[in-house]
Motif scaffolding. Structure first.
Motif, PDB file in Angstrom:
ATOM      1  N   ASN A  82       0.825  -1.147   0.048  1.00 45.02           N
ATOM      2  CA  ASN A  82       0.128   0.008  -0.019  1.00 45.02           C
ATOM      3  C   ASN A  82       0.823   1.393  -0.096  1.00 45.02           C
ATOM      4  OD1 ASN A  82      -2.572  -0.874   0.137  1.00 45.02           O
ATOM      5  ND2 ASN A  82      -2.533  -1.403   2.091  1.00 45.02           N
ATOM      6  N   ASP A  83       2.126   1.106   0.016  1.00 47.20           N
ATOM      7  CA  ASP A  83       2.911   2.179   0.316  1.00 47.20           C
ATOM      8  C   ASP A  83       3.593   2.391  -1.153  1.00 47.20           C
ATOM      9  OD1 ASP A  83       3.854   4.378   1.418  1.00 47.20           O
ATOM     10  OD2 ASP A  83       5.661   3.296   2.724  1.00 47.20           O
ATOM     11  N   LEU A  84       2.999   2.972  -2.053  1.00 47.53           N
ATOM     12  CA  LEU A  84       3.498   3.199  -3.410  1.00 47.53           C
ATOM     13  C   LEU A  84       4.207   4.824  -3.658  1.00 47.53           C
ATOM     14  CD1 LEU A  84       0.476   2.165  -5.575  1.00 47.53           C
ATOM     15  CD2 LEU A  84       2.407   0.854  -5.208  1.00 47.53           C
ATOM     16  N   GLU A  85       5.266   4.448  -4.286  1.00 43.15           N
ATOM     17  CA  GLU A  85       5.873   5.680  -5.144  1.00 43.15           C
ATOM     18  C   GLU A  85       5.513   5.744  -6.584  1.00 43.15           C
ATOM     19  OE1 GLU A  85      10.096   5.055  -4.265  1.00 43.15           O
ATOM     20  OE2 GLU A  85       9.824   6.642  -2.719  1.00 43.15           O
ATOM     21  N   ILE A  86       4.892   6.803  -7.035  1.00 36.96           N
ATOM     22  CA  ILE A  86       4.276   7.084  -8.396  1.00 36.96           C
ATOM     23  C   ILE A  86       5.259   8.193  -8.915  1.00 36.96           C
ATOM     24  CG2 ILE A  86       2.351   7.480  -9.647  1.00 36.96           C
ATOM     25  CD1 ILE A  86       0.861   6.016  -7.530  1.00 36.96           C
ATOM     26  N   ALA A  87       5.783   7.980 -10.300  1.00 34.92           N
ATOM     27  CA  ALA A  87       6.008   9.261 -10.731  1.00 34.92           C
ATOM     28  C   ALA A  87       5.755   9.408 -12.278  1.00 34.92           C
ATOM     29  CB  ALA A  87       7.557   9.043 -10.709  1.00 34.92           C
ATOM     30  N   LEU A  88       5.298  10.296 -12.756  1.00 38.45           N
ATOM     31  CA  LEU A  88       5.094  10.625 -14.167  1.00 38.45           C
ATOM     32  C   LEU A  88       6.297  10.537 -14.969  1.00 38.45           C
ATOM     33  CD1 LEU A  88       2.689  11.337 -16.283  1.00 38.45           C
ATOM     34  CD2 LEU A  88       3.255  13.585 -15.648  1.00 38.45           C
ATOM     35  N   THR A  89       6.387   9.858 -16.064  1.00 37.09           N
ATOM     36  CA  THR A  89       7.512   9.757 -16.851  1.00 37.09           C
ATOM     37  C   THR A  89       7.395  10.714 -18.476  1.00 37.09           C
ATOM     38  OG1 THR A  89       7.069   7.626 -17.742  1.00 37.09           O
ATOM     39  CG2 THR A  89       8.508   7.919 -15.744  1.00 37.09           C
ATOM     40  N   SER A  90       6.094  10.451 -18.889  1.00 38.62           N
ATOM     41  CA  SER A  90       5.885  11.339 -19.980  1.00 38.62           C
ATOM     42  C   SER A  90       4.546  11.342 -20.273  1.00 38.62           C
ATOM     43  CB  SER A  90       6.801  10.699 -21.154  1.00 38.62           C
ATOM     44  OG  SER A  90       6.131   9.187 -21.447  1.00 38.62           O
ATOM     45  N   THR A  91       4.151  12.387 -21.057  1.00 38.57           N
ATOM     46  CA  THR A  91       2.850  12.730 -21.850  1.00 38.57           C
ATOM     47  C   THR A  91       3.034  13.525 -22.868  1.00 38.57           C
ATOM     48  OG1 THR A  91       2.750  15.103 -20.828  1.00 38.57           O
ATOM     49  CG2 THR A  91       2.070  13.213 -19.123  1.00 38.57           C
ATOM     50  N   GLN A  92       1.967  13.035 -23.807  1.00 39.16           N
ATOM     51  CA  GLN A  92       1.531  13.535 -25.076  1.00 39.16           C
ATOM     52  C   GLN A  92       0.090  13.829 -25.010  1.00 39.16           C
ATOM     53  OE1 GLN A  92       0.516  12.156 -28.166  1.00 39.16           O
ATOM     54  NE2 GLN A  92       0.392  14.408 -28.623  1.00 39.16           N
ATOM     55  N   VAL A  93      -0.240  14.986 -25.105  1.00 37.53           N
ATOM     56  CA  VAL A  93      -1.658  15.247 -25.226  1.00 37.53           C
ATOM     57  C   VAL A  93      -2.180  16.134 -26.164  1.00 37.53           C
ATOM     58  CG1 VAL A  93      -3.861  15.623 -23.570  1.00 37.53           C
ATOM     59  CG2 VAL A  93      -1.842  14.422 -22.540  1.00 37.53           C
ATOM     60  N   ASP A  94      -3.101  15.791 -26.969  1.00 40.78           N
ATOM     61  CA  ASP A  94      -3.893  16.857 -28.046  1.00 40.78           C
ATOM     62  C   ASP A  94      -5.188  17.211 -27.080  1.00 40.78           C
ATOM     63  OD1 ASP A  94      -1.900  16.742 -29.792  1.00 40.78           O
ATOM     64  OD2 ASP A  94      -2.577  14.639 -30.402  1.00 40.78           O
ATOM     65  N   GLY A 136      -4.384  11.095 -25.911  1.00 42.65           N
ATOM     66  CA  GLY A 136      -3.101  11.135 -25.847  1.00 42.65           C
ATOM     67  C   GLY A 136      -2.323   9.719 -25.215  1.00 42.65           C
ATOM     68  N   THR A 137      -0.867   9.879 -24.922  1.00 49.71           N
ATOM     69  CA  THR A 137      -0.197   8.841 -24.460  1.00 49.71           C
ATOM     70  C   THR A 137       0.253   9.227 -23.089  1.00 49.71           C
ATOM     71  OG1 THR A 137       0.275   8.031 -26.564  1.00 49.71           O
ATOM     72  CG2 THR A 137       1.697   7.249 -24.668  1.00 49.71           C
ATOM     73  N   ILE A 138       0.285   8.485 -22.026  1.00 45.92           N
ATOM     74  CA  ILE A 138       0.890   8.852 -20.911  1.00 45.92           C
ATOM     75  C   ILE A 138       1.470   7.889 -20.294  1.00 45.92           C
ATOM     76  CG2 ILE A 138       0.158   9.737 -18.403  1.00 45.92           C
ATOM     77  CD1 ILE A 138      -2.192  10.979 -19.333  1.00 45.92           C
ATOM     78  N   ALA A 139       2.781   8.064 -19.729  1.00 46.71           N
ATOM     79  CA  ALA A 139       3.417   6.829 -19.170  1.00 46.71           C
ATOM     80  C   ALA A 139       3.973   7.173 -17.626  1.00 46.71           C
ATOM     81  CB  ALA A 139       4.648   6.342 -19.904  1.00 46.71           C
ATOM     82  N   GLY A 140       4.102   6.382 -16.545  1.00 45.56           N
ATOM     83  CA  GLY A 140       4.642   6.455 -15.524  1.00 45.56           C
ATOM     84  C   GLY A 140       5.230   5.216 -14.768  1.00 45.56           C
ATOM     85  N   MET A 141       5.894   5.549 -13.648  1.00 40.77           N
ATOM     86  CA  MET A 141       6.659   4.268 -13.007  1.00 40.77           C
ATOM     87  C   MET A 141       5.988   4.320 -11.615  1.00 40.77           C
ATOM     88  SD  MET A 141       9.292   3.331 -14.949  1.00 40.77           S
ATOM     89  CE  MET A 141      10.317   2.696 -13.904  1.00 40.77           C
ATOM     90  N   MET A 142       5.721   3.218 -10.927  1.00 47.89           N
ATOM     91  CA  MET A 142       5.310   2.903  -9.564  1.00 47.89           C
ATOM     92  C   MET A 142       6.257   1.692  -9.207  1.00 47.89           C
ATOM     93  SD  MET A 142       1.426   1.871 -10.775  1.00 47.89           S
ATOM     94  CE  MET A 142       0.612   2.670  -9.619  1.00 47.89           C
TER      95      MET A 142
END
Length: 148
Positions: A82-94, A136-142
């Motif tokens: 339950n103790d997550l670290e989350i980081a956004l790595t990239s976005t491309q949105v129209d 768009g496309t969104i990526a993240g790390m968990m």
């Protein structure tokens, strides 16, 4: 339905920065959920004067929370605590249409890949009329804080 509530409960956000009201569907390939923008949200003050519009960065955050983080929690349930670290790595949105106060949006996400703790998704947002707001496309790390 209980599974959906458990996913939302594991999100590392709280009001006023929690942008997930409800999940409608989730499986290993994607997720669908919705959010209604409260009329009194602070970001409407001054954006724009006399005609408030939801900022694109907030629309992107809604898509990221529903389309990437909720799906990531579902996909990694056994691997992460339950103790997550989350980081956004990239976005491309129209962006195609504005979203106004009190509007409800629907977010649909389809997994592109999930490997090495990185999740990349194709995400779209529709307004209550079924019109495309943005996509768009969104990526993240968990990862778990306990398993560096």
């Amino acid at each position: 339905m209980q599974q959906f509530d458990q996913i939302i409960a594991r999100l590392p956000y709280s009001k006023p920065f929690l942008f997930v009201d409800k999940l409608h569907a989730v499986d290993e390939n994607g997720v669908e959920g919705s959010y209604t923008f409260p009329e009194d949200s602070a970001f409407y003050k001054g954006h724009f004067a006399n005609r408030p519009v939801t900022p694109g960065v907030i629309l992107t955050e809604v898509m990221a929370q529903i389309g990437v983080v909720c799906l990531g929690i579902f996909l990694a349930t056994d691997a992460l605590d339950n103790d997550l670290e989350i980081a956004l790595t990239s976005t491309q949105v129209d962006f195609f249409r504005p979203v106004f106060p009190s509007e409800t949006v629907l977010v649909r996400s389809t997994k592109d890949y999930f490997r090495f703790h990185k999740l990349k998704c194709k995400v779209e947002m529709l307004n209550s009329n079924g019109e495309l707001v943005c996509r768009g496309t969104i990526a993240g790390m968990m990862k778990s804080k306990n398993h560096a």
